[in-house]
Design a protein around this motif. Structure first.
Motif, PDB file in Angstrom:
ATOM      1  N   ARG A 162     -14.911  -3.793  -0.686  1.00 51.20           N
ATOM      2  CA  ARG A 162     -14.912  -3.635   0.771  1.00 51.20           C
ATOM      3  C   ARG A 162     -13.558  -4.015   1.362  1.00 51.20           C
ATOM      4  O   ARG A 162     -13.039  -3.343   2.260  1.00 51.20           O
ATOM      5  CB  ARG A 162     -16.015  -4.507   1.379  1.00 51.20           C
ATOM      6  CG  ARG A 162     -16.028  -4.492   2.914  1.00 51.20           C
ATOM      7  CD  ARG A 162     -17.150  -5.350   3.472  1.00 51.20           C
ATOM      8  NE  ARG A 162     -17.098  -6.715   2.999  1.00 51.20           N
ATOM      9  CZ  ARG A 162     -16.282  -7.636   3.497  1.00 51.20           C
ATOM     10  NH1 ARG A 162     -15.431  -7.329   4.476  1.00 51.20           N
ATOM     11  NH2 ARG A 162     -16.301  -8.866   3.030  1.00 51.20           N
ATOM     12  N   LEU A 163     -12.970  -5.079   0.829  1.00 52.33           N
ATOM     13  CA  LEU A 163     -11.654  -5.510   1.299  1.00 52.33           C
ATOM     14  C   LEU A 163     -10.603  -4.436   1.039  1.00 52.33           C
ATOM     15  O   LEU A 163      -9.766  -4.136   1.907  1.00 52.33           O
ATOM     16  CB  LEU A 163     -11.261  -6.814   0.599  1.00 52.33           C
ATOM     17  CG  LEU A 163      -9.957  -7.460   1.069  1.00 52.33           C
ATOM     18  CD1 LEU A 163     -10.169  -8.123   2.427  1.00 52.33           C
ATOM     19  CD2 LEU A 163      -9.478  -8.488   0.056  1.00 52.33           C
ATOM     20  N   PHE A 164     -10.629  -3.840  -0.144  1.00 50.40           N
ATOM     21  CA  PHE A 164      -9.663  -2.786  -0.460  1.00 50.40           C
ATOM     22  C   PHE A 164      -9.776  -1.628   0.531  1.00 50.40           C
ATOM     23  O   PHE A 164      -8.768  -1.085   1.002  1.00 50.40           O
ATOM     24  CB  PHE A 164      -9.895  -2.249  -1.879  1.00 50.40           C
ATOM     25  CG  PHE A 164      -9.773  -3.277  -2.970  1.00 50.40           C
ATOM     26  CD1 PHE A 164      -9.084  -4.461  -2.768  1.00 50.40           C
ATOM     27  CD2 PHE A 164     -10.372  -3.066  -4.202  1.00 50.40           C
ATOM     28  CE1 PHE A 164      -8.975  -5.408  -3.775  1.00 50.40           C
ATOM     29  CE2 PHE A 164     -10.278  -3.995  -5.207  1.00 50.40           C
ATOM     30  CZ  PHE A 164      -9.583  -5.175  -5.000  1.00 50.40           C
ATOM     31  N   LYS A 165     -11.004  -1.263   0.844  1.00 50.95           N
ATOM     32  CA  LYS A 165     -11.226  -0.156   1.762  1.00 50.95           C
ATOM     33  C   LYS A 165     -10.709  -0.475   3.153  1.00 50.95           C
ATOM     34  O   LYS A 165     -10.045   0.359   3.790  1.00 50.95           O
ATOM     35  CB  LYS A 165     -12.725   0.178   1.815  1.00 50.95           C
ATOM     36  CG  LYS A 165     -13.065   1.371   2.697  1.00 50.95           C
ATOM     37  CD  LYS A 165     -14.551   1.677   2.633  1.00 50.95           C
ATOM     38  CE  LYS A 165     -14.889   2.885   3.495  1.00 50.95           C
ATOM     39  NZ  LYS A 165     -16.360   3.190   3.440  1.00 50.95           N
ATOM     40  N   GLU A 166     -10.980  -1.689   3.633  1.00 56.40           N
ATOM     41  CA  GLU A 166     -10.565  -2.067   4.983  1.00 56.40           C
ATOM     42  C   GLU A 166      -9.049  -2.176   5.108  1.00 56.40           C
ATOM     43  O   GLU A 166      -8.486  -1.909   6.172  1.00 56.40           O
ATOM     44  CB  GLU A 166     -11.233  -3.387   5.376  1.00 56.40           C
ATOM     45  CG  GLU A 166     -12.741  -3.260   5.558  1.00 56.40           C
ATOM     46  CD  GLU A 166     -13.403  -4.579   5.911  1.00 56.40           C
ATOM     47  OE1 GLU A 166     -12.695  -5.608   5.990  1.00 56.40           O
ATOM     48  OE2 GLU A 166     -14.636  -4.581   6.111  1.00 56.40           O
ATOM     49  N   PHE A 167      -8.373  -2.570   4.029  1.00 53.27           N
ATOM     50  CA  PHE A 167      -6.919  -2.674   4.051  1.00 53.27           C
ATOM     51  C   PHE A 167      -6.234  -1.413   3.540  1.00 53.27           C
ATOM     52  O   PHE A 167      -5.008  -1.348   3.484  1.00 53.27           O
ATOM     53  CB  PHE A 167      -6.459  -3.878   3.230  1.00 53.27           C
ATOM     54  CG  PHE A 167      -6.440  -5.166   4.020  1.00 53.27           C
ATOM     55  CD1 PHE A 167      -5.277  -5.597   4.643  1.00 53.27           C
ATOM     56  CD2 PHE A 167      -7.586  -5.932   4.147  1.00 53.27           C
ATOM     57  CE1 PHE A 167      -5.255  -6.773   5.372  1.00 53.27           C
ATOM     58  CE2 PHE A 167      -7.581  -7.113   4.875  1.00 53.27           C
ATOM     59  CZ  PHE A 167      -6.406  -7.538   5.493  1.00 53.27           C
ATOM     60  N   ASP A 168      -7.042  -0.433   3.144  1.00 46.39           N
ATOM     61  CA  ASP A 168      -6.514   0.848   2.672  1.00 46.39           C
ATOM     62  C   ASP A 168      -5.542   0.652   1.515  1.00 46.39           C
ATOM     63  O   ASP A 168      -4.419   1.163   1.507  1.00 46.39           O
ATOM     64  CB  ASP A 168      -5.823   1.597   3.815  1.00 46.39           C
ATOM     65  CG  ASP A 168      -5.540   3.060   3.460  1.00 46.39           C
ATOM     66  OD1 ASP A 168      -6.251   3.601   2.601  1.00 46.39           O
ATOM     67  OD2 ASP A 168      -4.598   3.636   4.042  1.00 46.39           O
ATOM     68  N   VAL A 169      -5.982  -0.138   0.523  1.00 46.50           N
ATOM     69  CA  VAL A 169      -5.190  -0.326  -0.690  1.00 46.50           C
ATOM     70  C   VAL A 169      -6.037   0.042  -1.898  1.00 46.50           C
ATOM     71  O   VAL A 169      -7.265  -0.065  -1.866  1.00 46.50           O
ATOM     72  CB  VAL A 169      -4.684  -1.782  -0.845  1.00 46.50           C
ATOM     73  CG1 VAL A 169      -3.753  -2.158   0.297  1.00 46.50           C
ATOM     74  CG2 VAL A 169      -5.848  -2.759  -0.939  1.00 46.50           C
ATOM     75  N   THR A 170      -5.394   0.476  -2.943  1.00 48.94           N
ATOM     76  CA  THR A 170      -6.084   0.727  -4.199  1.00 48.94           C
ATOM     77  C   THR A 170      -6.238  -0.592  -4.945  1.00 48.94           C
ATOM     78  O   THR A 170      -5.460  -1.530  -4.721  1.00 48.94           O
ATOM     79  CB  THR A 170      -5.295   1.705  -5.070  1.00 48.94           C
ATOM     80  OG1 THR A 170      -4.034   1.110  -5.413  1.00 48.94           O
ATOM     81  CG2 THR A 170      -5.062   3.026  -4.329  1.00 48.94           C
ATOM     82  N   PRO A 171      -7.221  -0.702  -5.832  1.00 46.84           N
ATOM     83  CA  PRO A 171      -7.359  -1.943  -6.600  1.00 46.84           C
ATOM     84  C   PRO A 171      -6.082  -2.326  -7.336  1.00 46.84           C
ATOM     85  O   PRO A 171      -5.745  -3.509  -7.436  1.00 46.84           O
ATOM     86  CB  PRO A 171      -8.497  -1.617  -7.575  1.00 46.84           C
ATOM     87  CG  PRO A 171      -9.315  -0.598  -6.863  1.00 46.84           C
ATOM     88  CD  PRO A 171      -8.320   0.253  -6.118  1.00 46.84           C
ATOM     89  N   GLY A 172      -5.345  -1.329  -7.827  1.00 43.28           N
ATOM     90  CA  GLY A 172      -4.129  -1.595  -8.576  1.00 43.28           C
ATOM     91  C   GLY A 172      -2.999  -2.149  -7.734  1.00 43.28           C
ATOM     92  O   GLY A 172      -1.976  -2.593  -8.279  1.00 43.28           O
ATOM     93  N   ALA A 173      -3.166  -2.140  -6.414  1.00 41.95           N
ATOM     94  CA  ALA A 173      -2.139  -2.682  -5.517  1.00 41.95           C
ATOM     95  C   ALA A 173      -2.550  -4.039  -4.949  1.00 41.95           C
ATOM     96  O   ALA A 173      -1.941  -4.523  -4.003  1.00 41.95           O
ATOM     97  CB  ALA A 173      -1.870  -1.702  -4.378  1.00 41.95           C
ATOM     98  N   PHE A 174      -3.586  -4.656  -5.556  1.00 39.67           N
ATOM     99  CA  PHE A 174      -4.092  -5.944  -5.064  1.00 39.67           C
ATOM    100  C   PHE A 174      -4.002  -6.990  -6.152  1.00 39.67           C
ATOM    101  O   PHE A 174      -4.329  -6.737  -7.317  1.00 39.67           O
ATOM    102  CB  PHE A 174      -5.546  -5.806  -4.618  1.00 39.67           C
ATOM    103  CG  PHE A 174      -6.181  -7.103  -4.197  1.00 39.67           C
ATOM    104  CD1 PHE A 174      -5.909  -7.652  -2.944  1.00 39.67           C
ATOM    105  CD2 PHE A 174      -7.046  -7.787  -5.045  1.00 39.67           C
ATOM    106  CE1 PHE A 174      -6.497  -8.857  -2.550  1.00 39.67           C
ATOM    107  CE2 PHE A 174      -7.638  -8.984  -4.660  1.00 39.67           C
ATOM    108  CZ  PHE A 174      -7.360  -9.519  -3.403  1.00 39.67           C
TER     109      PHE A 174
END
Length: 236
Positions: A162-174
């Protein structure tokens, strides 16, 4: 310069400030109280309390309040309902003491978060009692460094996704920084993100896990001061 890591998450308890130490002390005092009713060597007090906490998490969630209710329930059961009101009051006091403990930052934490915040978007992601966590964040003096503060009921793949979606980042960028391999690191790695483990001397039994140190997106560092260098290496 384009960076491989676009968003960095920090855990709070035992990553930014001391926490488990206070729970550990409360558990020790709980055993002293219950020791007035049972033989600690035979009663398996630690295991009984742990089993009660494990069962109650789904009802009470994480944190001092749920722990206190689990201690009361365990004490009543172990004592055969003989425990006095005075001793139950002492157990309630243990929970209150945790909720009121001072917020003591771990060494190098502020400098490390400031360094990461200078180059990346940063968020704080913690689980536990809402009021307690809000108080600790406010008392830490770190709130202004984070773009968002997330207090969640569970740190699992669903919460991170959910966090990735809200920040518009891919998992690989987190990348996630935390002391718990189970809740801070493992779910992020499973989704394709990166994890930096910063060990704390005490780990709650229900929060233990072991990640292969050779995992290509995992790093373990001795303290928070080493986090910026790890991120810089991954970015490069």
């Amino acid at each position: 310069m384009a960076r491989a890591i676009a968003l960095v998450g920090f855990d709070a308890d035992d990553t930014l400030w001391h926490s488990e130490t206070y729970f550990h002390e409360a558990h020790a005092e709980f055993e002293r109280i219950v020791g007035g009713y049972v033989d600690l060597a035979d009663a398996g007090v630690h295991d009984r309390l742990l089993a009660t906490e494990r069962e109650n998490i789904k009802l009470f969630g994480y944190g001092a309040k749920g722990m206190t209710l689990s201690m009361i329930e365990t004490a009543i059961a172990l004592s055969g309902e003989r425990i006095s009101a005075a001793d139950l009051h002492r157990i309630v006091g243990l929970g209150k003491s945790i909720l009121q403990h001072p917020v003591e930052l771990l060494p190098g934490v502020r400098a490390a978060v400031e360094a990461v915040a200078a180059t990346h978007r940063v968020v704080l992601i913690t689980k536990g009692d809402l009021f307690h966590q809000e108080r600790k964040v406010a008392a830490s003096g770190l709130a202004d460094l984070f773009q968002r503060i997330e207090i969640v009921s569970e740190k699992d793949e669903k919460s991170y996704a959910r966090l990735f979606k809200e920040f518009d980042v891919t998992p690989g960028a987190f990348a996630m920084v935390g002391n718990s391999q189970k809740s801070d690191i493992a779910p992020v790695l499973a989704l394709g993100g990166w994890g930096i483990h910063v060990p704390y001397p005490l780990v709650w039994a229900l929060d233990r896990a072991e990640i292969d140190p050779a995992h290509p997106r995992f790093a373990s560092v001795p303290n928070a001061g080493a986090v910026p260098a790890v991120l810089a290496g991954w970015d490069a």
